[in-house]
Scaffold this motif. Structure first.
Motif, PDB file in Angstrom:
ATOM      1  N   GLU A  15      -4.398  10.224   0.967  1.00  0.00           N
ATOM      2  CA  GLU A  15      -5.565  10.468   0.126  1.00  0.00           C
ATOM      3  C   GLU A  15      -6.808  10.626   0.996  1.00  0.00           C
ATOM      4  O   GLU A  15      -6.776  10.348   2.204  1.00  0.00           O
ATOM      5  N   ALA A  16      -7.882  11.063   0.389  1.00  0.00           N
ATOM      6  CA  ALA A  16      -9.079  11.408   1.167  1.00  0.00           C
ATOM      7  C   ALA A  16      -9.599  10.239   1.970  1.00  0.00           C
ATOM      8  O   ALA A  16     -10.020  10.370   3.123  1.00  0.00           O
ATOM      9  N   ASP A  17      -9.599   9.054   1.378  1.00  0.00           N
ATOM     10  CA  ASP A  17     -10.162   7.895   2.063  1.00  0.00           C
ATOM     11  C   ASP A  17      -9.068   7.005   2.681  1.00  0.00           C
ATOM     12  O   ASP A  17      -9.318   5.859   3.034  1.00  0.00           O
ATOM     13  N   GLU A  18      -7.861   7.565   2.823  1.00  0.00           N
ATOM     14  CA  GLU A  18      -6.740   6.765   3.326  1.00  0.00           C
ATOM     15  C   GLU A  18      -6.508   7.032   4.813  1.00  0.00           C
ATOM     16  O   GLU A  18      -6.775   8.142   5.307  1.00  0.00           O
ATOM     17  N   GLN A  19      -6.033   6.024   5.515  1.00  0.00           N
ATOM     18  CA  GLN A  19      -5.674   6.198   6.911  1.00  0.00           C
ATOM     19  C   GLN A  19      -4.470   7.127   7.033  1.00  0.00           C
ATOM     20  O   GLN A  19      -3.782   7.406   6.054  1.00  0.00           O
ATOM     21  N   PHE A  20      -4.233   7.626   8.249  1.00  0.00           N
ATOM     22  CA  PHE A  20      -3.126   8.569   8.437  1.00  0.00           C
ATOM     23  C   PHE A  20      -1.775   7.859   8.487  1.00  0.00           C
ATOM     24  O   PHE A  20      -0.745   8.488   8.705  1.00  0.00           O
ATOM     25  N   PHE A  21      -1.735   6.544   8.263  1.00  0.00           N
ATOM     26  CA  PHE A  21      -0.469   5.826   8.168  1.00  0.00           C
ATOM     27  C   PHE A  21      -0.632   4.668   7.189  1.00  0.00           C
ATOM     28  O   PHE A  21      -1.748   4.222   6.906  1.00  0.00           O
ATOM     29  N   ARG A  22       0.495   4.206   6.684  1.00  0.00           N
ATOM     30  CA  ARG A  22       0.497   3.080   5.765  1.00  0.00           C
ATOM     31  C   ARG A  22       1.193   1.896   6.415  1.00  0.00           C
ATOM     32  O   ARG A  22       2.210   2.062   7.086  1.00  0.00           O
ATOM     33  N   VAL A  23       0.640   0.718   6.170  1.00  0.00           N
ATOM     34  CA  VAL A  23       1.168  -0.503   6.775  1.00  0.00           C
ATOM     35  C   VAL A  23       1.702  -1.410   5.670  1.00  0.00           C
ATOM     36  O   VAL A  23       1.072  -1.557   4.616  1.00  0.00           O
ATOM     37  N   PHE A  24       2.878  -1.999   5.917  1.00  0.00           N
ATOM     38  CA  PHE A  24       3.512  -2.886   4.950  1.00  0.00           C
ATOM     39  C   PHE A  24       3.924  -4.191   5.635  1.00  0.00           C
ATOM     40  O   PHE A  24       4.291  -4.199   6.818  1.00  0.00           O
ATOM     41  N   THR A  25       3.882  -5.251   4.878  1.00  0.00           N
ATOM     42  CA  THR A  25       4.549  -6.476   5.301  1.00  0.00           C
ATOM     43  C   THR A  25       6.048  -6.303   5.008  1.00  0.00           C
ATOM     44  O   THR A  25       6.427  -5.417   4.230  1.00  0.00           O
TER      45      THR A  25
END
Length: 358
Positions: A85-95
């Protein structure tokens, strides 16, 4: 990853397999055939590597070792791809818990695994997942664990080289997912904190072995070799043994046979105490080590010296002093030093040259 996540992942896999079967009573061969029939055309390839940061201990009696390390896994799954999304980082982090919930909700593969030679509980200090927009996923874990080392072989002790392994096995059967090693990642740290051992020769291997489900699973093995600092054994063991042997030999220069007997008997007690002190570091083995043979041989030679001096004292008491002195001189010059030479030579050939390590 925590144990519940691994178990839940396994239950999900097996439940999916059993749903297409009329009964839960089919044997392992039928289950394996079913797994092969349902295997995807292109199994998920998971790149894996282990880096050991510290060696906490090496317990020779229990045949295990403690390690602090970093585990890293990488794999590509199109189902994980997303549009940032526009305001999202280029990666997603999960526990680990969050990634488990996410994969189960969206029916995406979760890479559950088991440290196969782990003893006791594995402590996960830090762990997390990262997913890129193209579906490439990463898993990082810092852990500390006690690992079994069943391949220890002490026949050449203290000149032995021991093999250490960490085995990581996928819970999902082979054909559905498989390990491949990460290039240039797996290694030993520079400051391991282990003073007794010199650790070297890191190697990795990927193969198919029976998992804890009873089915063939992909297994990654991280191994390294260890050999001992010999300065300790040279100063604390072999030098005292040489001094004991020299002292026993020096008693031949005494003409009083009774004093010889007293000194040799004292050396015999020292050998007994010495053997107990050394054996405390090793398990109760079903075979003899190099050092065991040397100690037993020196013990026997010292005991024979007591018998020999008693015989000389008996000859002296019978008035055969000159005959006793001739035997004594021959023993002093030849028999005693040659016997030790052949003891060491035979021990080196029998234990160090002909014995192959597991």
């Amino acid at each position: 990853m925590r144990a519940p996540c691994c178990l839940l992942g396994l239950i999900t896999v097996l439940t999916g397999l059993f749903l297409v079967t009329p009964s839960f009573s089919r044997n392992i061969d039928e289950l394996e055939a079913l797994v092969r029939r349902n295997a995807p055309e292109n199994p998920i390839r998971i790149a894996i590597g282990i880096r050991i940061n510290q060696i906490e201990f090496v317990d020779q009696k229990a045949e295990n070792f403690g390690a602090v390390g970093t585990l890293r896994m990488e794999w590509q799954d199109p189902k994980l791809a997303f549009e940032p999304e526009a305001d999202e980082q280029f990666f997603r982090v999960f526990t680990p818990e969050g990634f488990w919930d996410f994969t189960q909700k969206n029916r995406i593969y979760y890479p559950s695994f088991t440290f196969q030679n782990q003893q006791r509980r594995r402590f996960v200090h830090q762990a997390g997942f990262a997913v890129l927009p193209d579906g490439k996923a990463f898993y990082f874990e810092q852990f500390s664990a006690v690992m079994q080392a069943p391949n220890f072989d002490f026949r050449k002790f203290p000149f032995d080289t021991q093999k250490f392994f960490i085995h990581v096995t996928l819970n999902r059967p082979a054909g559905h997912a498989e390990f491949v090693p990460i290039e240039n990642f797996s290694r030993l740290g520079d400051l391991l904190g282990e003073e007794e051992w010199i650790l070297t020769d890191v190697h990795t291997e990927v193969g198919v072995h029976e998992g804890f489900t009873g089915l063939p699973s992909s297994r990654f093995s991280f191994g390294f070799d260890g050999y001992r600092h010999l300065d300790y054994y040279a100063v604390r063991i072999f030098l005292p043994l040489f001094v004991f042997a020299f002292v026993t030999w020096a008693t031949f220069f005494l003409e009083d046979y009774r004093k010889r007997i007293d000194i040799a008997a004292g050396n015999l007690l020292i050998f007994v105490a010495f053997n107990f002190a050394i054996s405390g570091d090793l398990p109760r083995l079903g075979y003899m080590t190099f050092l065991d043979f040397i100690l037993i041989a020196m013990f026997i030679v010292t005991a024979l010296m007591i018998v020999f001096n008693v015989a000389l004292r008996h000859l002296e008491a019978k008035g055969r002093t000159e005959f006793a002195k001739r035997i004594d001189l021959y023993t002093l010059r030849w028999i005693y030093p040659i016997s030790y030479f052949f003891v060491v030579l035979f021990a080196a050939y029998r234990f160090l040259y002909t014995t192959s390590e597991v």
